[in-house]
Each structure stands twice: as structure tokens, then as C-alpha cells.
Motif scaffolding. Sequence first.
Motif, PDB file in Angstrom:
ATOM      1  N   LYS A  64     -15.246 -89.491  58.461  1.00 44.49           N
ATOM      2  CA  LYS A  64     -16.426 -90.261  58.848  1.00 44.49           C
ATOM      3  C   LYS A  64     -16.621 -90.221  60.365  1.00 44.49           C
ATOM      4  CE  LYS A  64     -18.594 -94.803  58.365  1.00 44.49           C
ATOM      5  NZ  LYS A  64     -18.449 -96.178  57.832  1.00 44.49           N
ATOM      6  N   ALA A  65     -15.526 -90.319  61.101  1.00 43.59           N
ATOM      7  CA  ALA A  65     -15.619 -90.278  62.565  1.00 43.59           C
ATOM      8  C   ALA A  65     -16.095 -88.913  63.045  1.00 43.59           C
ATOM      9  CB  ALA A  65     -14.258 -90.606  63.182  1.00 43.59           C
ATOM     10  N   ALA A  66     -15.665 -87.841  62.353  1.00 42.14           N
ATOM     11  CA  ALA A  66     -16.071 -86.490  62.750  1.00 42.14           C
ATOM     12  C   ALA A  66     -17.563 -86.271  62.553  1.00 42.14           C
ATOM     13  CB  ALA A  66     -15.295 -85.452  61.950  1.00 42.14           C
ATOM     14  N   LYS A  67     -18.178 -87.037  61.667  1.00 42.02           N
ATOM     15  CA  LYS A  67     -19.609 -86.874  61.395  1.00 42.02           C
ATOM     16  C   LYS A  67     -20.469 -87.790  62.253  1.00 42.02           C
ATOM     17  CE  LYS A  67     -19.173 -85.465  56.546  1.00 42.02           C
ATOM     18  NZ  LYS A  67     -19.513 -85.827  55.138  1.00 42.02           N
ATOM     19  N   SER A  68     -20.035 -89.025  62.471  1.00 41.34           N
ATOM     20  CA  SER A  68     -20.946 -90.001  63.077  1.00 41.34           C
ATOM     21  C   SER A  68     -20.428 -90.688  64.331  1.00 41.34           C
ATOM     22  CB  SER A  68     -21.287 -91.080  62.031  1.00 41.34           C
ATOM     23  OG  SER A  68     -20.105 -91.686  61.533  1.00 41.34           O
ATOM     24  N   ALA A  69     -19.237 -90.362  64.793  1.00 36.19           N
ATOM     25  CA  ALA A  69     -18.711 -91.038  65.989  1.00 36.19           C
ATOM     26  C   ALA A  69     -19.329 -90.457  67.254  1.00 36.19           C
ATOM     27  CB  ALA A  69     -17.188 -90.894  66.028  1.00 36.19           C
ATOM     28  N   LYS A  70     -18.999 -91.048  68.397  1.00 39.50           N
ATOM     29  CA  LYS A  70     -19.489 -90.546  69.676  1.00 39.50           C
ATOM     30  C   LYS A  70     -18.913 -89.157  69.950  1.00 39.50           C
ATOM     31  CE  LYS A  70     -19.968 -95.143  71.743  1.00 39.50           C
ATOM     32  NZ  LYS A  70     -19.528 -96.042  72.847  1.00 39.50           N
ATOM     33  N   ASN A  71     -19.585 -88.428  70.837  1.00 37.23           N
ATOM     34  CA  ASN A  71     -19.201 -87.038  71.094  1.00 37.23           C
ATOM     35  C   ASN A  71     -17.752 -86.900  71.538  1.00 37.23           C
ATOM     36  OD1 ASN A  71     -21.628 -85.916  70.376  1.00 37.23           O
ATOM     37  ND2 ASN A  71     -22.484 -86.009  72.431  1.00 37.23           N
ATOM     38  N   GLU A  72     -17.308 -87.797  72.432  1.00 36.34           N
ATOM     39  CA  GLU A  72     -15.947 -87.662  72.936  1.00 36.34           C
ATOM     40  C   GLU A  72     -14.914 -87.877  71.827  1.00 36.34           C
ATOM     41  OE1 GLU A  72     -17.630 -91.682  74.422  1.00 36.34           O
ATOM     42  OE2 GLU A  72     -18.266 -89.603  74.230  1.00 36.34           O
ATOM     43  N   ILE A  73     -15.239 -88.759  70.879  1.00 32.91           N
ATOM     44  CA  ILE A  73     -14.328 -88.990  69.745  1.00 32.91           C
ATOM     45  C   ILE A  73     -14.364 -87.791  68.795  1.00 32.91           C
ATOM     46  CG2 ILE A  73     -13.846 -90.466  67.759  1.00 32.91           C
ATOM     47  CD1 ILE A  73     -14.962 -92.813  69.339  1.00 32.91           C
ATOM     48  N   ARG A  74     -15.559 -87.292  68.520  1.00 31.24           N
ATOM     49  CA  ARG A  74     -15.696 -86.148  67.621  1.00 31.24           C
ATOM     50  C   ARG A  74     -14.979 -84.926  68.179  1.00 31.24           C
ATOM     51  NH1 ARG A  74     -21.198 -84.836  67.551  1.00 31.24           N
ATOM     52  NH2 ARG A  74     -20.697 -83.250  65.997  1.00 31.24           N
ATOM     53  N   HIS A  75     -15.117 -84.679  69.478  1.00 31.73           N
ATOM     54  CA  HIS A  75     -14.474 -83.511  70.087  1.00 31.73           C
ATOM     55  C   HIS A  75     -12.952 -83.607  70.003  1.00 31.73           C
ATOM     56  CE1 HIS A  75     -18.245 -82.557  72.672  1.00 31.73           C
ATOM     57  NE2 HIS A  75     -18.341 -82.096  71.453  1.00 31.73           N
ATOM     58  N   ALA A  76     -12.428 -84.835  69.949  1.00 30.17           N
ATOM     59  CA  ALA A  76     -10.984 -85.011  69.835  1.00 30.17           C
ATOM     60  C   ALA A  76     -10.511 -84.861  68.393  1.00 30.17           C
ATOM     61  CB  ALA A  76     -10.584 -86.386  70.372  1.00 30.17           C
ATOM     62  N   ILE A  77     -11.369 -85.217  67.436  1.00 26.70           N
ATOM     63  CA  ILE A  77     -10.969 -85.226  66.027  1.00 26.70           C
ATOM     64  C   ILE A  77     -11.167 -83.870  65.354  1.00 26.70           C
ATOM     65  CG2 ILE A  77     -11.542 -86.178  63.757  1.00 26.70           C
ATOM     66  CD1 ILE A  77     -12.088 -88.831  65.115  1.00 26.70           C
ATOM     67  N   VAL A  78     -12.309 -83.223  65.620  1.00 26.36           N
ATOM     68  CA  VAL A  78     -12.652 -81.976  64.919  1.00 26.36           C
ATOM     69  C   VAL A  78     -11.563 -80.911  65.015  1.00 26.36           C
ATOM     70  CG1 VAL A  78     -14.260 -80.024  64.897  1.00 26.36           C
ATOM     71  CG2 VAL A  78     -15.135 -82.367  65.004  1.00 26.36           C
ATOM     72  N   PRO A  79     -10.928 -80.683  66.187  1.00 22.03           N
ATOM     73  CA  PRO A  79      -9.871 -79.663  66.237  1.00 22.03           C
ATOM     74  C   PRO A  79      -8.693 -79.947  65.314  1.00 22.03           C
ATOM     75  CG  PRO A  79     -10.594 -80.233  68.446  1.00 22.03           C
ATOM     76  CD  PRO A  79     -11.210 -81.233  67.529  1.00 22.03           C
ATOM     77  N   MET A  80      -8.500 -81.216  64.938  1.00 21.71           N
ATOM     78  CA  MET A  80      -7.381 -81.573  64.071  1.00 21.71           C
ATOM     79  C   MET A  80      -7.709 -81.367  62.589  1.00 21.71           C
ATOM     80  SD  MET A  80      -5.793 -84.981  65.882  1.00 21.71           S
ATOM     81  CE  MET A  80      -7.268 -85.977  65.673  1.00 21.71           C
ATOM     82  N   MET A  81      -8.966 -81.039  62.281  1.00 23.44           N
ATOM     83  CA  MET A  81      -9.377 -80.932  60.888  1.00 23.44           C
ATOM     84  C   MET A  81      -9.545 -79.462  60.509  1.00 23.44           C
ATOM     85  SD  MET A  81     -12.154 -84.029  60.716  1.00 23.44           S
ATOM     86  CE  MET A  81     -12.063 -84.140  58.947  1.00 23.44           C
ATOM     87  N   THR A  82      -9.161 -79.135  59.305  1.00 19.33           N
ATOM     88  CA  THR A  82      -9.314 -77.773  58.810  1.00 19.33           C
ATOM     89  C   THR A  82      -9.497 -77.819  57.304  1.00 19.33           C
ATOM     90  OG1 THR A  82      -8.347 -75.556  58.762  1.00 19.33           O
ATOM     91  CG2 THR A  82      -6.845 -77.402  58.457  1.00 19.33           C
ATOM     92  N   GLU A  83      -9.976 -76.726  56.735  1.00 21.52           N
ATOM     93  CA  GLU A  83     -10.178 -76.639  55.296  1.00 21.52           C
ATOM     94  C   GLU A  83      -9.030 -75.859  54.669  1.00 21.52           C
ATOM     95  OE1 GLU A  83     -13.922 -74.933  54.386  1.00 21.52           O
ATOM     96  OE2 GLU A  83     -15.077 -76.551  55.311  1.00 21.52           O
ATOM     97  N   SER A  84      -8.600 -76.318  53.521  1.00 21.75           N
ATOM     98  CA  SER A  84      -7.554 -75.605  52.784  1.00 21.75           C
ATOM     99  C   SER A  84      -7.878 -75.695  51.298  1.00 21.75           C
ATOM    100  CB  SER A  84      -6.172 -76.213  53.069  1.00 21.75           C
ATOM    101  OG  SER A  84      -6.151 -77.581  52.713  1.00 21.75           O
ATOM    102  N   PRO A  85      -7.526 -74.658  50.529  1.00 24.63           N
ATOM    103  CA  PRO A  85      -7.837 -74.665  49.089  1.00 24.63           C
ATOM    104  C   PRO A  85      -7.161 -75.835  48.384  1.00 24.63           C
ATOM    105  CG  PRO A  85      -7.161 -72.476  49.826  1.00 24.63           C
ATOM    106  CD  PRO A  85      -6.865 -73.421  50.951  1.00 24.63           C
ATOM    107  N   CYS A  86      -7.808 -76.346  47.370  1.00 25.29           N
ATOM    108  CA  CYS A  86      -7.259 -77.429  46.556  1.00 25.29           C
ATOM    109  C   CYS A  86      -5.987 -76.938  45.868  1.00 25.29           C
ATOM    110  CB  CYS A  86      -8.291 -77.873  45.536  1.00 25.29           C
ATOM    111  SG  CYS A  86      -7.671 -79.063  44.331  1.00 25.29           S
ATOM    112  N   THR A  87      -4.942 -77.715  45.947  1.00 28.35           N
ATOM    113  CA  THR A  87      -3.661 -77.306  45.357  1.00 28.35           C
ATOM    114  C   THR A  87      -3.684 -77.365  43.833  1.00 28.35           C
ATOM    115  OG1 THR A  87      -2.868 -79.581  45.604  1.00 28.35           O
ATOM    116  CG2 THR A  87      -2.335 -78.012  47.369  1.00 28.35           C
ATOM    117  N   ALA A  88      -4.613 -78.150  43.269  1.00 28.91           N
ATOM    118  CA  ALA A  88      -4.656 -78.291  41.811  1.00 28.91           C
ATOM    119  C   ALA A  88      -5.378 -77.117  41.145  1.00 28.91           C
ATOM    120  CB  ALA A  88      -5.338 -79.603  41.430  1.00 28.91           C
ATOM    121  N   CYS A  89      -6.549 -76.752  41.684  1.00 27.69           N
ATOM    122  CA  CYS A  89      -7.344 -75.701  41.039  1.00 27.69           C
ATOM    123  C   CYS A  89      -7.284 -74.382  41.791  1.00 27.69           C
ATOM    124  CB  CYS A  89      -8.800 -76.141  40.902  1.00 27.69           C
ATOM    125  SG  CYS A  89      -9.670 -76.308  42.482  1.00 27.69           S
ATOM    126  N   GLY A  90      -6.621 -74.353  42.957  1.00 29.85           N
ATOM    127  CA  GLY A  90      -6.534 -73.126  43.734  1.00 29.85           C
ATOM    128  C   GLY A  90      -7.836 -72.701  44.365  1.00 29.85           C
TER     129      GLY A  90
END
Length: 619
Positions: A64-90
Amino acid sequence: QLSREAVRCMESAFRVVDIEIRTPLCKLSKKQLSYVLEGVTDKHALDLKGASLRWVGLHPMLAKAAKSAKNEIRHAIVPMMTESPCTACGGSRVNPLARAVTLEGRNIGDLCGMPLEAAFTYIDTLNLEGEQEQLLDEVIKQLKSRLHFLTEVGLGYLSLDRRAPTLSGGEAQRIRLARQLGSGLTGVLYVLDEPTIGLHPRDNARLSQALSDLKALGNTILMVEHDPLTIATADHILDFGPEAGSHGGHITAQGSVKQIMRNKHSLTGGYLSGRMTVPRPEVRRSSETFLSVRGARKHNLKGIDVDIPLGVMTCLTGVSGSGKSTLLDKVLLPALERGLPSHTSIQVEEAEISGLEHVHKVISIDQNPIGRTVRSDVVTYVDVLTPIREFFSALPDASIRGLEPRHFSYNHRAGMCSTCWGMGYRKVEMHFLPPVKVTCDECQGLRLNPVSLEVKFKDKSLGQYLQASVNEARIAFENQPRVRRILDTLISVGLGYLKLGQEMVSLSGGEAQRIKLSRDLAKRPIGHTVYLLDEPTTGLHSSDIEKLMAVLHRLVDKGHSVIMIEHNQDVIWNSDHVIDLGPDAGDKGGEVLVDGTPEKVAKHRKSWTGRYLKDAKKK
């Protein structure tokens, strides 16, 4: 740093599953870690000082913060987020019951994960017998038909489960076309608005063949197009002009390609025949400073290393789907946006970018629509309405009436027409039909109240100037430097025909991109600015391209950098440096084939861009 109150809240929340707040995540059990990351899914609440609280989990909070927070907060959070395949369905996105159904050892997830070419081969070579053949005969025919047309338009490298947001503009265009080709309809009139947008000349040839197949089925194709190669395949051409806006609207020439080329009244024919050309620079600029990209592996990029020169005009070229948009939008842009405050090298999307100390600002100009409301118009977007309102409020007639700048704003209650609320029209709802816009009876479409409309400059009110074109307003406000400077930038990018009060939602993608460029050009740039452009010639005639290139050359001459994705041969020949990606699309692309001057690229034997550059040079 967390406040004491926040720490107490977290301690209370974690106490539910016996978690000490200072315990490292690696020492938590699966249940505890799931609680910390995902929160509670039931209605279990914490009673803290009379307030009912519920721990929602770190993942939802950060998302939620990555979508709607202030720019300085988003810039700090986005690098920590990544996409990975679901472990259940692959990553197949279907449940175990659906995955349990197989055909010759493959389930639906396996089939969707295959490239289209491989999927077509798999379907084509199925050995079905008896009941299976009876059940699947029609389904197999439909699958083969659709997969065949997708591969015919050059999309065989895509997988069926490829997400739509990751597609390039050219790929999305061809998918829509393949959908129609696969339908097998006859006697249909297809109306296409620039189907070659985002396509490399090589892909244009495939598109032209696909359109020929569509015509051969007994269909009629009517399309708007600027690409010379596609125009050359047309049976009949209607050339509109002679210019844009109020100076256009006439058919200046019609007939076959040869007839258009011979017609001296046709601007299009002049460029097709070679009588008129987009000028090419005689000397290429060079640079001693670079933006260096190392190990870029986003999407189909194969760990490429590339040095992009600064202070020059650089083109990213290659066939559609070769990785150009990924390099520009997913690697360069995030690196520049996050790295410029500190001006140091930065790691982004498995790539390291250095050389940021030479850049002070980045401006990205894409083709996304602008102005989501009907109140957003040209004059407000480029911020020329403010100096115009100030000028009108300073006129003697306005001073006598005690009018201020707000009385000349159709977005302020003091200035807007009270009947139509500053819109200039009323919307009449029609049962079972789209609503109809009717000109306001009170202001006659001029959008301001009667008192404000009484103030005139050169016998015209502000409401009348809103209905005038940029070219007409430029003549009227010639002695107003602030207004003139902004209008001049609109004219310089070929938008002099737009009305000042024209709604932004009515602009095409090419117009939207150029108006964004003009707004930034009107500002006084500070330091070295890097302009990132995604196919700026979209929707442009050759005459408009000539105007645009003059503007971009002027930017670079002032010491700035232009990095753009482009397929147009005239634009590539106008650039100082070319980075050609390929050799093909999808998994077969993502490599730097050749980089250097257009002359160097034209000599490269394996480059599709080079082949067409060589042909364009001969002309």
C-alpha cells in the motif's frame, strides 16, 4: 526509527503468536513468519487502550505504501520489493484440480508457459485417437488457427501467459490484429488507426502481408497511416491537407502511390517521391561522458553492458520486442529517478548504472494519456492561462469593473458561467444512446460569465481566444513575452493547429507526447537534463518529423541529452549515436548487436535496422 507508541503496538500484536519483537526473521517458525508478513486473516483484534487493532502484515503495508505513500517513502520501499512465482502453483495461476488434467503429459499451465511457436508445434503434432479425437477436433482447429496467425505476425517468441503490461506497443498492436485474422470473418470493413505504431520496418512487412491476407478473405481495410513502406502497399490513397487544423480538412490528392507521388499539391507525395526530405546533419556530435549500464537482465535483456553518451542524441533501435522499452523504462528511468539526488552509481533491476554525476535532471516523455477530466485542456496543461488571465485583469476595462485574474478563470466560481459551470456546453442524456453535448445558451460556448466576457483585447474576449488556435493566439499576444514563449514551444513541435481550450482527452498519443515535450521546453532547464522519449514520431507526418527534429537538435545544442526509442529511418539518420538491440525478439533478442554512428549500424550485416538504414540512405 519507530516511535515508542508504534513499538508498543507491535509488541502487543506479536505477543499473540509468542514473538519477541527483536527476534531475527530467520529464527521464526513458518507460522510466526507468516503472521509477521501476511498478518491475520480472521477478525482477531487487539484491545490496546480501548482501541480495536488488527495486525495486517508487512506485505500489505509495504504494498500500500509503494502505491500511495509520499515519493521519498516510495523510493525507499520499491527497491525492496520484487516479484517471484507462487510456490503453490509455480506461476501457472490455476488450482491443483486444473493442473491434474493433462494431455500427453502436459497440463494447461505447461502449455501456457510455452512460446507460441512451440505451442503450435505441440498442438499440430498431437496424436489423438477415438473419443479424444472426436471431443477435441474442433478445439484443436481453433487453437491451430489462432496460434498460426500469432506466429504469422511475428509473435512466435511470446508465451501465452505473458502479461499484457509487459508487452511493447508493437506487440500489443499485432495481437489485436491477429485476433481479427483468426476470426475468419468475410465482408467486414476494418478501420485501423496507424497499425504500424511501435513496429520495426521488418515487422511492417509482416503486418502488410497479414493485411493482404485479411483483404484476400473479401474484407475491406481503411487505415490512417504515415509509414512510407505501408503506404506503398495501399491500392488507393486519400491525402488530406494541405496543413493541419483549420488549414486542413481537404483532400489534396487521391489515387495510387504513383499518382500521389506525381501530384505537386500533395505534401505526402513530395516526401514519398524524394522531392522533399527530412534534413540530415553533416557532422555527428561526440561525447567524453557516458551513462554506463552493466549487467542489465530485466525481462529479455541478457546481462548487457552499454555506454550511452551524454550531450548527444541517442537512438535505441531494434525489431519490436528486442528489449528497447525494457532498457529505457525499466532500467534507465528508475536508475536516474532514484540515483540523481545523491548522484552516485546505483543498482537497479540486476543492473549497475554509473555516470549519474554528470546529470542534474531527467524528464521522461511517453505516450500515456494526459488529462483524465474534461476540465483539463491545452491552455491549462501548458500553464499559459495564468499569464493570459493576468494580462486580461490588467486591461483598463477590467480595472474599471474591479476584475481580478480569478474572474477570468472558467474553473473558479468568480469567472465561470453559472449555467454550464465553465464547461461551455450542457450534456443531455439520451435514453439508449450516448449523451449529446449542447452549446450553453447563456455563454454561447465561451465558458465565462457575462461581466468577464465584456473585457476584450483586440475586439476579442478571453472566451473567444479559447476557441482560437495556438497560431492565431501567437499573433494576438505577440507583445506578451510570457505568453509568446509558451505558444512558440507548442508551434515548434507542430501543434500550432490545436485550440487553446481543446480538451486534453481528445488528443492522440502523438499529440500528448509532443505537448508534454513542449511544456518542458517552455521551462528554463537547470543543469544537464536527460530527455527520455518513447517513439516521439508516433502519429507524425514527415513534415511534422522535420519540425520535431529541429526542436530536439536545439535541445542537444544547448548541452542536454536526448535518448529515444525510434524506428523512423529519418530520425535514426539524424541521431549522433545508435544502440541496436537484437538480433530478434523475445528470447532471441536482448543483446547489443552494434552501437555507434548510423553509418556504422548501416554496415552491420546481422542488423535488421542496418539493412533498412542502408536502403534509406540510397534514397
